[in-house]
Structures are given as structure tokens and as C-alpha cells.
Design a protein around this motif. Sequence first.
Motif, PDB file in Angstrom:
ATOM      1  N   HIS A  76       0.806  -1.216   0.000  1.00  0.00           N
ATOM      2  CA  HIS A  76       0.000   0.000   0.000  1.00  0.00           C
ATOM      3  C   HIS A  76       0.842   1.270   0.000  1.00  0.00           C
ATOM      4  N   GLY A  77       2.166   1.133   0.024  1.00  0.00           N
ATOM      5  CA  GLY A  77       3.045   2.294  -0.058  1.00  0.00           C
ATOM      6  C   GLY A  77       3.449   2.872   1.282  1.00  0.00           C
ATOM      7  N   TYR A  78       3.091   2.209   2.366  1.00  0.00           N
ATOM      8  CA  TYR A  78       3.500   2.620   3.707  1.00  0.00           C
ATOM      9  C   TYR A  78       4.302   1.471   4.333  1.00  0.00           C
ATOM     10  N   TYR A  79       4.908   1.740   5.475  1.00  0.00           N
ATOM     11  CA  TYR A  79       5.620   0.688   6.184  1.00  0.00           C
ATOM     12  C   TYR A  79       4.640  -0.100   7.042  1.00  0.00           C
ATOM     13  N   GLY A  80       4.670  -1.434   6.871  1.00  0.00           N
ATOM     14  CA  GLY A  80       3.886  -2.286   7.735  1.00  0.00           C
ATOM     15  C   GLY A  80       4.528  -2.359   9.113  1.00  0.00           C
ATOM     16  N   ILE A 125      12.630  -8.524  -4.891  1.00  0.00           N
ATOM     17  CA  ILE A 125      11.525  -7.658  -5.300  1.00  0.00           C
ATOM     18  C   ILE A 125      11.607  -6.399  -4.458  1.00  0.00           C
ATOM     19  N   VAL A 126      11.655  -5.231  -5.095  1.00  0.00           N
ATOM     20  CA  VAL A 126      11.664  -3.973  -4.355  1.00  0.00           C
ATOM     21  C   VAL A 126      10.299  -3.826  -3.692  1.00  0.00           C
ATOM     22  N   PRO A 127      10.215  -3.920  -2.372  1.00  0.00           N
ATOM     23  CA  PRO A 127       8.897  -3.963  -1.712  1.00  0.00           C
ATOM     24  C   PRO A 127       8.174  -2.617  -1.789  1.00  0.00           C
ATOM     25  N   GLY A 128       6.850  -2.703  -1.915  1.00  0.00           N
ATOM     26  CA  GLY A 128       6.032  -1.493  -1.982  1.00  0.00           C
ATOM     27  C   GLY A 128       6.154  -0.760  -3.289  1.00  0.00           C
TER      28      GLY A 128
END
Length: 470
Positions: free
Chosen positions: A284-288, A312-315
Motif C-alpha cells: 500500500h506504499g507505507y511501512y507495515g 523484489i523492491v517492496p512497496g
Amino acid sequence: MHDICDLRSYIALLDRCGQLMRIIKPVNIIHEAADIGATCERLGGPAPLFEAIYENGAATGADQPAAAPVQVFKGWRLFSSAVANQTRVALALGCEQSEVTATMARALEPANAIPPVRVADAPWKKNLITDPDAIDVRRLPIPKHAVGDGGRFITGGVVVSKHPETGVGNLGYNRMEILGPRTFGMNINQWRDVQRAHAAAEAQGKPLGIAVAIGLDPALMIAAGCKYEGDENNIAGAIRGRPVEVTRGVTVDVDTIPAHAELVLEGHVLPGVRRSEGPLAEFHGYYGEPWESPVFEVTAIGYRDDPIFQTIVPGWNEHIYIGNVLPREPLLMRFVRHASKNVRAVHIPPYTNGFLVVVQLDKKTNMGEPRNVALAAFAAHPNFRVCVVVEGDVNIYDPSDLLWALTTRVDWGQDVFTVPRAQGHEMDPANDSKGIGTKIGIDATFDKGRRPYGQRVSYPMVELAKYLAA
């Protein structure tokens, strides 16, 4: 169809098609490699293959001198962004860009499943480490991606498991943070098949044997992101039109490990053990947030000669393509086609993190058709919160074309409707903690009968190279 059988044959195809960028300069796996990968994805550029990688524990950038490395990963390369745009997705699937949704729909149809075939040996078994005292996952080039990440995470590893009671195999993704020389924190969502397998084993006080396969044919990467009743190797086989070669683990009871992986970590998810892992940049583009997660204890490491570590580059784009776009576009198409046979194409743009969908419609005379289609899209999956309906002259894969349609074809007082208090995704930042929020449908089609329009301006593409020659 291109003959792709592993990561290396896919990289060779990308190279031939101008979709690969070889980076010779040494790159730090702490932030720098992910920054480069994310930049390539943002600009629509080629996938980076890092030929020389090191770790120094601190971020370095193009404008900063590289610090003395803590370790240099000799003999290893790093690859990212395998399926981060529509061009590479089409190459990975062996189809045209306009055929991606239909190709995935065929692959997901159980009637088209092609089960894997077992082979005794595998290239990754050539270099094996099974001595517990010799295993140290910190010596692998596992990156720390974003600045806010809690540590070094495996993000592109496909977890291969088998349910201890049913024996059904499964491929999936679970973020894994390094916690020690032989241990990872393994985030397992409640709805994943591997969670059910782990719960069944844990109920008996037993560990669950799994393998983590890294560096794969993109058909396997794509298949692992799908929700499927059965072994996702069947999806990869359907994509390739032939069985995927799999092999049995060396130290675990798992017999569907991709034979042509670059790197395989075998081990057990321990019963009754939880440790904190995270945060990590999420889809979602934020840090979990950090989680108390199960622990994966490594019992073997196997890798090919001259191995390539894949991440995989996360986010970012590839994360969204694998987890949201490719598995869900066929579902979206099925729902909106039920509402209207005039739907031509659908797309879930990766830059909207899976929350916005675009439907391309050959609108006839029914002015209410776009709204019906948008409502059908919302019913297809809870994640979908915004639906934009356009006509065939809008390129749904081009953000600028979509924005043009929104700004020139939408009367915001008449062409927008909302669905308040609808169920969405719990992690959608715009919704409440239970996922409740408002969905928005936008009719960005052309002629709404309000006034006559002229024809849209367009210019044919030309081959510029012939104008540059003397």
C-alpha cells in the motif's frame, strides 16, 4: 512463445529486447540497490542486473563515496524488477501486452493445469551447505531495501510447502527478516495456505518443513502470487505449456522445489515459537508494522554456480504486479464482462497499489452502462476502491492518457458516484481499521450527449532514427 525455462533464460530474453541494464559499478545492498531498482521502475526503464555487490551497513548513493565494505559478495549477482512493467510481464508470459489478462485467465483455469514433473537432480544441489555450524544466511546478498525497513529481508523468495495432512503442495510469498545466522522471522498471514499447513503441524507439536526458492522463471514468480486451489506449479506449467521441473529437498520433506532455482534455503517453521520481525515497505506504499511471527530455522543452503540473487523492491511496481495486478485482472474482467459485453480491456495500474482499476468500454447508447460496469468492478474484489471507466481511444496502460481522460471528460458533479460504508481492504490507508470506506466510480467516457465534440487529436508514430541519419 519464447523458450524461458529459468531466470537466466529470461534475463537473456530481456537483454535481447532492450529490457536489461547491466550495472558494473559495485553497489551496496543496503538501500542503494533498491533505490536503483525503484528508480528504474518509476521511469519505466529496464530491469537492473547488478554485477558487483557488497555490504557496508550504511546507505551510499551516487553523490556519496562508497564506504569500506563489511563484506563483498564474490561470485554473486543481484537482479530485481523482473516483471515490473507491462512490457516485461508480456515477455514473461509469452504474449502481447494486450493479451496479458486473457493469458492469465487461461493459466488460472483448473482445466488448463499442467502438473509439475519430478527430476532427481538440480543445478542448485551442486553447492550444498548442510553443516549447522557452516550455515550463515548473513553471508547471502539479502538486501535491506527501504530506509524504514527493520532489517535485511527476503522479498522475492517463493516459499514451497506441503500440507502435512493433505499432501497438497503450495507456492507463495512470505516476507522473511534475518534474525540470526540460521533464523528468519517469517510473516505468515492468516489467509495463506502455508498458514494452514503450519497450524496443522503446530497442533501436533511438529515443525513444518519448507523450502525458499530464489531466482526463478518468472512464470513461477507470477504463479506464486495467485490464490489457487491446488499446487501453483500447475499455473506455471499452464503459462509455459509444459510441466515445471521440480525436485525433492535434501533435508526436508518437500518434493516440489523448482529444479532450476538459483538458490534454495531449506528448513523448518518451528512450532510454538514467535519473534518480532519488521517493519517492511508494504504494497500500500507505507511501512507495515512489526509482527510477532513464526520462526524459520535453516537446515540447508544450496545454490548454482555463479548464482544470481533475485529480489523484489517492496512497496513498488513489481510487488504490486505479482500480488495485485496479475492474479486479479482476470477476476475483474469476468465480473465487468458479466455487467457488459462491451468491455474491451481492464487494468489495475501498479502505481495505484491495487486500489484503482481502469475499465475500457465500447460504449454504445446506454448512458448508464459505465456505472453498472464500475459497480461490477467493486463486487469483484474488496481491494478495488476507485474505478475509472474510459473508452477505446484511451491507453489504459499510460498514466498520462488516463489523467487526460479524467480532466477532459469528467464533470465532477454528474459523472462521479460513491458507495459509502463499503467493505475494502483492512490495510487500505484510506479506510478504517476494519476496511470500511467509500468507493468511487468515475465515468470518464467520451460522448455523454451534452454537446457535440470534435475528433481527438492524434499523430502517427514515426521512426526517428531514419531522420537522424546523414
